[in-house]
Design a protein around this motif. Structure first.
Motif: not given
Length: 415
Positions: A38, A41, A161, A164-165, A167-169, A171-172, A276
């Motif tokens: 995460t 990314w 995983q 998923l990171a 997407i999250i990384g 976005a953050i 993302s």
């Protein structure tokens, strides 16, 4: 005892897309990697944006990305021999520690306002050198955590995983880059490496047969591994396809920031959302592979899906709609993830223990080492024309190269 555990995991795998997580060591490793990836990314989104702000040049942006993967191109084969000789857990501990130190330096330089473009070139090159050893070690380590019976599911869950990171990384990163700057992304990434370092303490890999390394055999070991791959068509053909796909399909880090800013009129948040959405597609692809992992890789995934990817890359270049761009990036990443996971599984299932490190080093070489070529190719088109033309050139190259190859494979019955 180990055999009973593997049989139990194999039985549980039927209808269970998360069966590999039954292995405690893999579970610890998986969660540690999820945190670290995460952070990675977040940096993958922040670094191209910073490079473009510093230079206002798509080609210079592509140079940063190329240097991050150039060491993989140069050192992967050597790394493969070392991975076959040295415990993979030890290699991963050293690579994660080195990545932490390099990223921390970049975060400090950016926070203090002292960062220059050449700093990005140096840190990207150093991280690339670390990745040349980290990538084949991570790929070859999975089977030591889950065994052969759960290998396909373990690879698929690693992709879960990772994406998923993905997407999250972004976005953050898209949210915090505006108010707190790109340096915050670098700092979070540096801290996130600690999760892997801690998880490795609790990892107990399955024992594997180890050959005694022979003195002064580095070059002959590399040649032996390449000969093994060349003679085994079940390895050679998918690796050729992944090389073409990795060269021309995965230039999003170069093209998307320029396309988003110059052609879609988006800022940091809009750019982060596009990345993302690409991550959402890849995650859905990874979950799909995890759900059908017991069926093994399919020729449809290996040989037809990359052609679909090429068409979608081309489609991105033809649109000027923000919504359509997001949809195409999602679908592109979905099909590419299933294709890439299938190649990964195929190579590992056809590689015996004594060759696994070298085979996966070639996989890393062709998958990540192709990035400098692709980044410079895409960056040159984006610089001299625009990012849309860059996407069209990359998608067209996939279709032009792989279509006759697929016809030849069907005619020669290589697989």
């Amino acid at each position: 005892m180990e055999g009973k555990q593997i049989k139990k995991a194999s039985a549980a795998a039927v209808g269970n897309p998360f069966s590999a997580l039954r292995h405690k060591s893999f579970r610890n490793y998986w969660f540690g990697m999820a945190v670290s990836t995460t952070g990675t990314w977040m940096q993958n989104v922040a670094q191209p944006w910073l490079a473009y702000e510093l230079t206002d040049s798509a080609f210079m942006l592509s140079l940063v990305s190329a240097l991050q993967f150039l060491p993989v191109l140069l050192f992967s084969l050597i790394a493969g021999v070392i991975v076959d000789r040295v415990p993979k857990k030890k290699i991963l501990f050293m690579t994660q520690l080195a990545s932490f130190l390099i990223t921390l330096v970049l975060a400090v330089l950016t926070y203090t306002g002292e960062v220059r473009f050449w700093h990005l070139l140096v840190t990207s090159s150093l991280l690339g050198l670390v990745n040349a050893f980290d990538m084949p070690a991570r790929q070859a380590f999975v089977i030591e955590l889950v065994g052969r019976e759960d290998l396909t599911n373990g690879i698929a869950l690693n992709s879960v995983q990772y994406n998923l990171a993905r997407i999250i990384g972004p976005a953050i990163a898209g949210v915090i880059m505006g108010p707190w700057g790109v340096a915050s992304c670098f700092l979070i990434n540096a801290v996130s490496y600690g999760a892997v370092l801690v998880s490795l303490i609790f990892v107990r890999p399955f024992p594997t047969d180890k050959r005694e390394p022979k003195q002064n055999r580095m070059l002959s070991d590399i040649a032996e591994g390449l000969k093994f791959i060349y003679q085994k068509k079940a390895l050679l053909v998918p690796l050729v396809f992944i090389f073409v796909g990795a060269t021309f399909a995965m230039n999003l880090n170069v093209l998307v920031p320029v396309f988003s800013k110059d052609m879609l009129g988006q800022g940091e948040t809009g750019y982060g959302l596009l990345m993302s959405l690409a991550g959402v597609g890849a995650l859905l692809g990874a979950l799909t592979m995890a759900s059908i992992s017991r069926l093994g890789p399919k020729k449809l995934f290996l040989y037809i899906f990359p052609l679909i990817v090429g068409a979608l890359v081309l489609a991105v270049g033809l649109t000027r709609s923000y919504a359509l761009t997001g949809v195409f990036l999602l679908l592109l990443s979905f099909f590419y993830m299933i294709f890439m996971s299938s190649v990964n599984t195929t190579t590992q299932m056809n590689a015996p223990n004594e060759f696994r490190g070298r085979v996966m080093s070639v996989y890393s070489l062709l998958n990540a080492g192709a990035a400098p070529l692709g980044n410079l190719f895409a960056g040159a088109f984006a610089q001299n024309f625009n990012a849309g033309v860059g996407f069209i050139a990359c998608g067209g190259a996939i279709l032009v190269i792989l279509t006759p190859l697929l016809i030849l494979i069907r005619h020669k019955h290589f697989t």
